[in-house]
Design a protein around this motif. Structure first.
Motif, PDB file in Angstrom:
ATOM      1  N   LEU A  87      24.224  56.974  13.288  1.00 25.12           N
ATOM      2  CA  LEU A  87      24.614  55.540  12.988  1.00 25.12           C
ATOM      3  C   LEU A  87      25.034  54.859  14.014  1.00 25.12           C
ATOM      4  O   LEU A  87      24.854  53.672  14.579  1.00 25.12           O
ATOM      5  N   ASP A  88      26.190  55.404  14.644  1.00 24.89           N
ATOM      6  CA  ASP A  88      26.767  54.891  15.973  1.00 24.89           C
ATOM      7  C   ASP A  88      25.816  54.606  17.029  1.00 24.89           C
ATOM      8  O   ASP A  88      25.779  53.643  17.754  1.00 24.89           O
ATOM      9  N   TRP A  89      24.987  55.621  17.352  1.00 23.87           N
ATOM     10  CA  TRP A  89      23.932  55.380  18.207  1.00 23.87           C
ATOM     11  C   TRP A  89      23.010  54.295  18.095  1.00 23.87           C
ATOM     12  O   TRP A  89      22.798  53.551  18.755  1.00 23.87           O
ATOM     13  N   TRP A  90      22.577  53.986  16.850  1.00 23.31           N
ATOM     14  CA  TRP A  90      21.657  53.283  16.375  1.00 23.31           C
ATOM     15  C   TRP A  90      22.555  51.737  16.552  1.00 23.31           C
ATOM     16  O   TRP A  90      21.680  50.842  17.177  1.00 23.31           O
ATOM     17  N   LEU A  91      23.737  51.772  16.118  1.00 18.47           N
ATOM     18  CA  LEU A  91      24.210  50.272  16.350  1.00 18.47           C
ATOM     19  C   LEU A  91      24.462  50.149  17.668  1.00 18.47           C
ATOM     20  O   LEU A  91      24.326  48.729  17.973  1.00 18.47           O
ATOM     21  N   LYS A  92      24.789  51.088  18.542  1.00 22.59           N
ATOM     22  CA  LYS A  92      24.946  50.719  20.038  1.00 22.59           C
ATOM     23  C   LYS A  92      23.661  50.117  20.647  1.00 22.59           C
ATOM     24  O   LYS A  92      23.627  49.461  21.506  1.00 22.59           O
ATOM     25  N   LYS A  93      22.689  50.738  20.177  1.00 19.91           N
ATOM     26  CA  LYS A  93      21.289  50.619  20.655  1.00 19.91           C
ATOM     27  C   LYS A  93      21.038  48.963  20.284  1.00 19.91           C
ATOM     28  O   LYS A  93      20.161  48.372  21.219  1.00 19.91           O
ATOM     29  N   LYS A  94      21.160  48.628  19.054  1.00 19.82           N
ATOM     30  CA  LYS A  94      20.877  47.461  18.717  1.00 19.82           C
ATOM     31  C   LYS A  94      21.742  46.438  19.219  1.00 19.82           C
ATOM     32  O   LYS A  94      21.095  45.111  19.526  1.00 19.82           O
ATOM     33  N   GLN A  95      22.897  46.731  19.463  1.00 19.96           N
ATOM     34  CA  GLN A  95      23.822  45.721  20.675  1.00 19.96           C
ATOM     35  C   GLN A  95      23.319  45.395  21.631  1.00 19.96           C
ATOM     36  O   GLN A  95      23.542  44.144  22.208  1.00 19.96           O
TER      37      GLN A  95
END
Length: 97
Positions: A87-95
């Motif tokens: 989830l953290d990886w995905w949120l950073k990617k979207k950012q």
């Protein structure tokens, strides 16, 4: 699903596990990750039918306000939970998109 129940062993032991979970939760005012791990690792909550080779295969705890997730693979114990970072990886990617 009762129509498919052929009797015999109640594989999930749902009623017993629910009662164990309810007892644990009624005894605390505030639930944190460590308490959640301990509850899910308890033999009254975690399913472990060795003879039938059937049981809990993974457990997940989360602190939603911090977006912190931990996962235990196999029979959960308080010591085998590891951070779940997808989830953290995905949120950073979207950012950065």
């Amino acid at each position: 699903m009762k129509q498919f129940d052929k009797g015999g062993i109640e594989w999930s032991k749902s009623a017993e596990r629910y009662e164990g979970l309810q007892q644990h939760l009624s005894a605390i005012d505030h639930l944190d990750l460590e308490q959640a791990k301990a509850i899910l690792s308890d033999r009254c909550v975690c399913l472990d039918l060795k003879k039938e080779k059937f049981g809990t295969i993974w457990s997940v705890v989360a602190e939603l306000k911090e977006l912190r997730i931990e996962r235990a693979e196999g029979k959960p114990k308080t010591t085998n939970y590891k951070p779940e970072t997808r989830l953290d990886w995905w949120l950073k990617k979207k950012q950065f998109q």
